[in-house]
Design an enzyme around this catalytic site. Structure first.
Site, short mmCIF file in Angstrom:
data_model
loop_
_atom_site.label_atom_id
_atom_site.label_comp_id
_atom_site.label_asym_id
_atom_site.label_seq_id
_atom_site.Cartn_x
_atom_site.Cartn_y
_atom_site.Cartn_z
N LYS A 1 0.84 -1.20 0.00
CA LYS A 1 0.00 0.00 0.00
C LYS A 1 0.89 1.26 0.00
O LYS A 1 2.10 1.18 0.24
CB LYS A 1 -0.92 -0.04 1.23
CG LYS A 1 -1.89 -1.23 1.25
CD LYS A 1 -2.76 -1.16 2.49
CE LYS A 1 -3.58 -2.41 2.71
NZ LYS A 1 -4.41 -2.31 3.94
N TYR B 1 -12.03 -2.99 -2.60
CA TYR B 1 -12.53 -3.19 -1.23
C TYR B 1 -14.06 -3.28 -1.17
O TYR B 1 -14.65 -2.97 -0.14
CB TYR B 1 -12.02 -2.08 -0.32
CG TYR B 1 -10.59 -2.28 0.15
CD1 TYR B 1 -10.20 -3.45 0.80
CD2 TYR B 1 -9.64 -1.29 -0.02
CE1 TYR B 1 -8.90 -3.63 1.25
CE2 TYR B 1 -8.32 -1.46 0.42
CZ TYR B 1 -7.97 -2.63 1.06
OH TYR B 1 -6.68 -2.81 1.53
N ASN C 1 -1.38 -0.31 7.61
CA ASN C 1 -0.78 -1.64 7.84
C ASN C 1 0.00 -2.18 6.64
O ASN C 1 0.26 -3.36 6.53
CB ASN C 1 -1.83 -2.63 8.36
CG ASN C 1 -2.95 -2.87 7.37
OD1 ASN C 1 -2.91 -2.38 6.24
ND2 ASN C 1 -3.95 -3.63 7.78
N HIS D 1 -1.50 -5.57 1.55
CA HIS D 1 -2.74 -6.31 1.34
C HIS D 1 -2.42 -7.70 0.82
O HIS D 1 -1.50 -7.87 0.02
CB HIS D 1 -3.63 -5.60 0.30
CG HIS D 1 -4.76 -6.46 -0.17
ND1 HIS D 1 -5.95 -6.55 0.52
CD2 HIS D 1 -4.86 -7.33 -1.22
CE1 HIS D 1 -6.73 -7.43 -0.10
NE2 HIS D 1 -6.10 -7.91 -1.16
N GLU E 1 -9.22 -10.79 -7.34
CA GLU E 1 -8.29 -9.65 -7.22
C GLU E 1 -7.21 -9.69 -8.30
O GLU E 1 -6.84 -8.66 -8.84
CB GLU E 1 -7.68 -9.63 -5.82
CG GLU E 1 -8.70 -9.24 -4.76
CD GLU E 1 -8.24 -9.40 -3.32
OE1 GLU E 1 -9.03 -9.06 -2.42
OE2 GLU E 1 -7.11 -9.87 -3.08
P1 IDP Z 1 -7.01 -7.45 5.77
O1 IDP Z 1 -6.24 -6.39 5.02
O2 IDP Z 1 -6.19 -8.02 6.89
O3 IDP Z 1 -7.58 -8.51 4.86
P2 IDP Z 1 -9.71 -6.40 5.98
O4 IDP Z 1 -10.65 -6.73 7.08
O5 IDP Z 1 -9.98 -7.01 4.64
O6 IDP Z 1 -8.23 -6.73 6.49
O7 IDP Z 1 -9.68 -4.82 5.85
C1 IDP Z 1 -9.05 -4.22 4.75
C2 IDP Z 1 -8.20 -3.08 5.26
O8 IDP Z 1 -9.05 -2.10 5.86
C3 IDP Z 1 -7.21 -3.44 6.35
O9 IDP Z 1 -5.98 -3.95 5.85
C4 IDP Z 1 -7.01 -2.12 7.06
O10 IDP Z 1 -6.05 -1.31 6.39
C5 IDP Z 1 -8.38 -1.47 6.92
N1 IDP Z 1 -9.15 -1.66 8.14
C6 IDP Z 1 -9.73 -2.80 8.58
N2 IDP Z 1 -10.35 -2.62 9.76
C7 IDP Z 1 -10.15 -1.32 10.06
C8 IDP Z 1 -10.56 -0.50 11.18
O11 IDP Z 1 -11.21 -0.95 12.11
N3 IDP Z 1 -10.15 0.81 11.13
C9 IDP Z 1 -9.42 1.33 10.11
N4 IDP Z 1 -9.03 0.60 9.06
C10 IDP Z 1 -9.39 -0.70 9.04
MG MG Z 2 -9.07 -8.37 3.40
#
Ligand code: IDP
Ligand code: MG
Length: 162
Positions: free
Chosen positions: A20, A60, A123, A126, A137
């Site tokens: 990212k 997303y 984080n 992805h 994807e």
């Molecule tokens: P993942 O990336 O571990 O698969 P997902 O649940 O698919 O997690 O969520 C996609 C992205 O959305 C996450 O990587 C993170 O950057 C963001 N995200 C998920 N939950 C939160 C939250 O509670 N607050 C802010 N950003 C979030």
């Molecule tokens: Mg995800």
């Protein structure tokens, strides 16, 4: 050079991995690629691009309606992203292990998010969460001709003959 694949077709699993904008801006491209490469996974596609907001929303789509959705899509489209496809036995599930938990607070040390990130909204990486999302994807981010089919010389040292 043998072009005979060591892996059965069914085991040649592929996953979509993206660094990212925060990972790119923080200079973590090589660090992240290194972790997939040294494990033994094979890179089959890679490109640098700035996704549009609309493209980020499609990527997303399953998170539409979540309170962080808009900020997340703004963020993904805020700068260059390294989009990749990695191949190997079990790469979808194990790639998620290398990445760590969604929130870096819950990611174990030794994982990418555990070692390199702090906040859930920053984080850095992805990874597809299952075979269906991996397929969707990869198709969203890459044209079929952008996927490079080749036999890695390392494969015969990574996998037992089937
Ligand atoms: P993942 O990336 O571990 O698969 P997902 O649940 O698919 O997690 O969520 C996609 C992205 O959305 C996450 O990587 C993170 O950057 C963001 N995200 C998920 N939950 C939160 C939250 O509670 N607050 C802010 N950003 C979030
Ligand atoms: Mg995800």
């Amino acid at each position: 050079l043998s072009q005979t694949p060591t892996l059965e077709a069914a085991e040649l699993e592929r996953t979509f991995i993206a660094i990212k904008p925060d990972g790119v801006q923080r200079g973590l491209i090589s660090e992240i690629i290194h972790r997939f490469e040294r494990k033994g996974y094979k890179l089959v596609a890679i490109k640098l691009l700035i996704p549009s907001k609309e493209f980020a929303e499609t990527h997303y789509d399953d998170l539409r309606g979540r309170p962080f959705f808009n900020g997340l899509c703004d963020f993904l489209s805020s700068g260059p992203v390294v989009a990749m496809v990695w191949e190997g036995q079990g790469v979808i599930k194990y790639g998620r292990k290398l990445i760590g938990a969604t929130s870096p607070h819950n990611s174990e040390p030794g994982t990418i998010r555990g070692d390199l990130a702090i906040s859930v909204g920053r984080n850095i990486i992805h990874g597809s969460d299952g075979p269906e999302t991996a397929k969707a994807e990869i198709a969203l981010w890459f044209k079929p001709e952008e996927l490079v089919n080749y036999t890695s010389n390392a494969e015969k040292w990574l996998y037992e003959p089937s």
